[in-house]
Design a protein around this motif. Sequence first.
Motif, PDB file in Angstrom:
ATOM      1  N   GLY A  25       3.165  10.531   3.607  1.00 55.39           N
ATOM      2  CA  GLY A  25       2.517  10.539   4.912  1.00 55.39           C
ATOM      3  C   GLY A  25       1.121  11.125   4.893  1.00 55.39           C
ATOM      4  O   GLY A  25       0.659  11.681   5.894  1.00 55.39           O
ATOM      5  N   GLU A  26       0.417  10.981   3.777  1.00 51.52           N
ATOM      6  CA  GLU A  26      -0.894  11.610   3.615  1.00 51.52           C
ATOM      7  C   GLU A  26      -2.070  10.705   3.978  1.00 51.52           C
ATOM      8  O   GLU A  26      -3.223  11.053   3.737  1.00 51.52           O
ATOM      9  CB  GLU A  26      -1.044  12.112   2.178  1.00 51.52           C
ATOM     10  CG  GLU A  26      -0.070  13.222   1.821  1.00 51.52           C
ATOM     11  CD  GLU A  26      -0.254  13.729   0.399  1.00 51.52           C
ATOM     12  OE1 GLU A  26      -1.296  13.414  -0.216  1.00 51.52           O
ATOM     13  OE2 GLU A  26       0.640  14.448  -0.087  1.00 51.52           O
ATOM     14  N   PHE A  27      -1.822   9.525   4.545  1.00 53.84           N
ATOM     15  CA  PHE A  27      -2.875   8.622   4.995  1.00 53.84           C
ATOM     16  C   PHE A  27      -3.884   8.342   3.882  1.00 53.84           C
ATOM     17  O   PHE A  27      -5.058   8.702   3.967  1.00 53.84           O
ATOM     18  CB  PHE A  27      -3.586   9.198   6.216  1.00 53.84           C
ATOM     19  CG  PHE A  27      -4.449   8.198   6.973  1.00 53.84           C
ATOM     20  CD1 PHE A  27      -3.881   7.111   7.615  1.00 53.84           C
ATOM     21  CD2 PHE A  27      -5.821   8.360   7.032  1.00 53.84           C
ATOM     22  CE1 PHE A  27      -4.670   6.202   8.314  1.00 53.84           C
ATOM     23  CE2 PHE A  27      -6.623   7.455   7.729  1.00 53.84           C
ATOM     24  CZ  PHE A  27      -6.047   6.380   8.369  1.00 53.84           C
ATOM     25  N   PRO A  28      -3.439   7.683   2.806  1.00 58.84           N
ATOM     26  CA  PRO A  28      -4.358   7.371   1.715  1.00 58.84           C
ATOM     27  C   PRO A  28      -5.459   6.414   2.160  1.00 58.84           C
ATOM     28  O   PRO A  28      -5.252   5.560   3.026  1.00 58.84           O
ATOM     29  CB  PRO A  28      -3.456   6.726   0.667  1.00 58.84           C
ATOM     30  CG  PRO A  28      -2.295   6.194   1.439  1.00 58.84           C
ATOM     31  CD  PRO A  28      -2.077   7.162   2.563  1.00 58.84           C
ATOM     32  N   LEU A  29      -6.622   6.551   1.541  1.00 56.49           N
ATOM     33  CA  LEU A  29      -7.778   5.724   1.859  1.00 56.49           C
ATOM     34  C   LEU A  29      -8.032   4.734   0.735  1.00 56.49           C
ATOM     35  O   LEU A  29      -7.961   5.074  -0.445  1.00 56.49           O
ATOM     36  CB  LEU A  29      -9.014   6.602   2.063  1.00 56.49           C
ATOM     37  CG  LEU A  29      -8.914   7.628   3.196  1.00 56.49           C
ATOM     38  CD1 LEU A  29     -10.164   8.497   3.218  1.00 56.49           C
ATOM     39  CD2 LEU A  29      -8.694   6.945   4.544  1.00 56.49           C
ATOM     40  N   MET A  30      -8.344   3.506   1.123  1.00 54.45           N
ATOM     41  CA  MET A  30      -8.656   2.457   0.167  1.00 54.45           C
ATOM     42  C   MET A  30     -10.036   1.881   0.483  1.00 54.45           C
ATOM     43  O   MET A  30     -10.641   2.192   1.506  1.00 54.45           O
ATOM     44  CB  MET A  30      -7.603   1.346   0.219  1.00 54.45           C
ATOM     45  CG  MET A  30      -6.184   1.802  -0.066  1.00 54.45           C
ATOM     46  SD  MET A  30      -5.000   0.424  -0.147  1.00 54.45           S
ATOM     47  CE  MET A  30      -4.948  -0.099   1.586  1.00 54.45           C
ATOM     48  N   THR A  31     -10.509   1.029  -0.400  1.00 57.49           N
ATOM     49  CA  THR A  31     -11.708   0.251  -0.150  1.00 57.49           C
ATOM     50  C   THR A  31     -11.606  -1.037  -0.949  1.00 57.49           C
ATOM     51  O   THR A  31     -10.784  -1.143  -1.866  1.00 57.49           O
ATOM     52  CB  THR A  31     -12.986   1.029  -0.522  1.00 57.49           C
ATOM     53  OG1 THR A  31     -14.136   0.334  -0.015  1.00 57.49           O
ATOM     54  CG2 THR A  31     -13.127   1.179  -2.034  1.00 57.49           C
ATOM     55  N   PHE A  32     -12.425  -2.019  -0.603  1.00 53.40           N
ATOM     56  CA  PHE A  32     -12.441  -3.284  -1.324  1.00 53.40           C
ATOM     57  C   PHE A  32     -13.532  -3.270  -2.399  1.00 53.40           C
ATOM     58  O   PHE A  32     -14.579  -2.646  -2.225  1.00 53.40           O
ATOM     59  CB  PHE A  32     -12.706  -4.456  -0.369  1.00 53.40           C
ATOM     60  CG  PHE A  32     -11.524  -4.830   0.480  1.00 53.40           C
ATOM     61  CD1 PHE A  32     -10.640  -5.818   0.060  1.00 53.40           C
ATOM     62  CD2 PHE A  32     -11.295  -4.203   1.697  1.00 53.40           C
ATOM     63  CE1 PHE A  32      -9.547  -6.177   0.844  1.00 53.40           C
ATOM     64  CE2 PHE A  32     -10.211  -4.551   2.484  1.00 53.40           C
ATOM     65  CZ  PHE A  32      -9.333  -5.537   2.052  1.00 53.40           C
ATOM     66  N   MET A  33     -13.285  -3.977  -3.484  1.00 50.10           N
ATOM     67  CA  MET A  33     -14.274  -4.140  -4.539  1.00 50.10           C
ATOM     68  C   MET A  33     -14.431  -5.620  -4.834  1.00 50.10           C
ATOM     69  O   MET A  33     -13.461  -6.301  -5.160  1.00 50.10           O
ATOM     70  CB  MET A  33     -13.850  -3.393  -5.805  1.00 50.10           C
ATOM     71  CG  MET A  33     -14.942  -3.314  -6.852  1.00 50.10           C
ATOM     72  SD  MET A  33     -14.384  -2.549  -8.392  1.00 50.10           S
ATOM     73  CE  MET A  33     -13.802  -4.012  -9.253  1.00 50.10           C
ATOM     74  N   GLY A  51      -7.017   4.185  -3.400  1.00 47.74           N
ATOM     75  CA  GLY A  51      -6.681   2.854  -3.885  1.00 47.74           C
ATOM     76  C   GLY A  51      -7.878   1.930  -3.758  1.00 47.74           C
ATOM     77  O   GLY A  51      -8.632   2.018  -2.786  1.00 47.74           O
ATOM     78  N   ILE A  52      -8.070   1.073  -4.742  1.00 45.87           N
ATOM     79  CA  ILE A  52      -9.160   0.101  -4.704  1.00 45.87           C
ATOM     80  C   ILE A  52      -8.555  -1.294  -4.700  1.00 45.87           C
ATOM     81  O   ILE A  52      -7.771  -1.643  -5.593  1.00 45.87           O
ATOM     82  CB  ILE A  52     -10.104   0.260  -5.901  1.00 45.87           C
ATOM     83  CG1 ILE A  52     -10.767   1.648  -5.860  1.00 45.87           C
ATOM     84  CG2 ILE A  52     -11.165  -0.839  -5.901  1.00 45.87           C
ATOM     85  CD1 ILE A  52     -11.638   1.938  -7.068  1.00 45.87           C
ATOM     86  N   ILE A  53      -8.911  -2.074  -3.680  1.00 41.88           N
ATOM     87  CA  ILE A  53      -8.415  -3.440  -3.564  1.00 41.88           C
ATOM     88  C   ILE A  53      -9.405  -4.365  -4.268  1.00 41.88           C
ATOM     89  O   ILE A  53     -10.527  -4.568  -3.790  1.00 41.88           O
ATOM     90  CB  ILE A  53      -8.245  -3.836  -2.089  1.00 41.88           C
ATOM     91  CG1 ILE A  53      -7.311  -2.852  -1.373  1.00 41.88           C
ATOM     92  CG2 ILE A  53      -7.695  -5.268  -1.987  1.00 41.88           C
ATOM     93  CD1 ILE A  53      -7.378  -2.937   0.147  1.00 41.88           C
ATOM     94  N   ILE A  54      -9.002  -4.882  -5.404  1.00 44.06           N
ATOM     95  CA  ILE A  54      -9.832  -5.786  -6.184  1.00 44.06           C
ATOM     96  C   ILE A  54      -9.751  -7.152  -5.520  1.00 44.06           C
ATOM     97  O   ILE A  54      -8.697  -7.790  -5.501  1.00 44.06           O
ATOM     98  CB  ILE A  54      -9.342  -5.828  -7.641  1.00 44.06           C
ATOM     99  CG1 ILE A  54      -9.393  -4.427  -8.252  1.00 44.06           C
ATOM    100  CG2 ILE A  54     -10.172  -6.806  -8.463  1.00 44.06           C
ATOM    101  CD1 ILE A  54      -8.589  -4.295  -9.535  1.00 44.06           C
ATOM    102  N   ASP A  55     -10.876  -7.597  -4.961  1.00 40.73           N
ATOM    103  CA  ASP A  55     -10.843  -8.748  -4.063  1.00 40.73           C
ATOM    104  C   ASP A  55     -11.023 -10.055  -4.819  1.00 40.73           C
ATOM    105  O   ASP A  55     -12.129 -10.548  -5.007  1.00 40.73           O
ATOM    106  CB  ASP A  55     -11.921  -8.603  -2.998  1.00 40.73           C
ATOM    107  CG  ASP A  55     -11.740  -9.592  -1.859  1.00 40.73           C
ATOM    108  OD1 ASP A  55     -10.812 -10.424  -1.946  1.00 40.73           O
ATOM    109  OD2 ASP A  55     -12.511  -9.532  -0.882  1.00 40.73           O
TER     110      ASP A  55
END
Length: 266
Positions: A25-33, A51-55
């Motif tokens: 429940g730590e609200f992880p942050l991601m972004t797109f690459m 986390g990194i979302i490899i697009d």
Amino acid sequence: MSYPTALTTSIENSRLRLLNKIKAGEFPLMTFMAIPSIRQAQIVALTGVDGIIIDCEHGHIGDDAMHNSVAAISALGVSPVIRIRGPAHDILKRALDTGAHGIMVPQINNAEEAAQIVASSKFPPQGVRGQGSAFPAIGHGLTTPEYMKSANETIITMIQIETRAGVENVEAICAVPGVDLVFIGPNDLAQSLLGYTPARGDEPEFVAAIDKIIAAARKAGKWAGRMVNNGTAAKEARERYDTVAITGDTKAIQNWYMAEFDIARS
């Protein structure tokens, strides 16, 4: 068939940063690459992102860059997630064989499509995923037999809801066993519902669709996430979502330069 998934697994692996944080429940942050570069992957991974979302849907990323980016990201203790370009079995299999910690599948319209994705992403007896690569085990820091035992219940399967049909069928989609997280693509959702993008965010039909998606996720006991444009929006989203992705590398680079150039010319 009832079986453990990422939502309910008791398996612990310290490498799986995104899974560990979202379960806590730590609200992880991601972004797109979207840029295909090992160095780009390393730079983004060292920002503090979880986390990194490899697009691979919209980014300039092929198989080589996909494999290299997963390796670079996971080596720095961040979770690589691959957004594949479509729900086809062979595409999904190739993505998982990189060792990705999760997959994101765009524009899912109904429960049948979601069930097919789950089947393609899990080894038998829960699915039809084939085994033949050493790379995914390496990416999880495991032997191949260990990976085979854990993959079905540690890989996060993310389904994107971003079409009118997806919204209409969202309760059935969320009810599919093995769907772990529903992820809202607000721009495509606005385009589908309203005929333009981006939405302001206050249009009644758009708001109702967002509410319906979140309610369906909660009813089914699934995680919910979305893309946001900045840290302020991410902070506001904490009340309703389990995780968010804050923009992407291309926008981040452009936005920084444009803001600094505006200051320099003012």
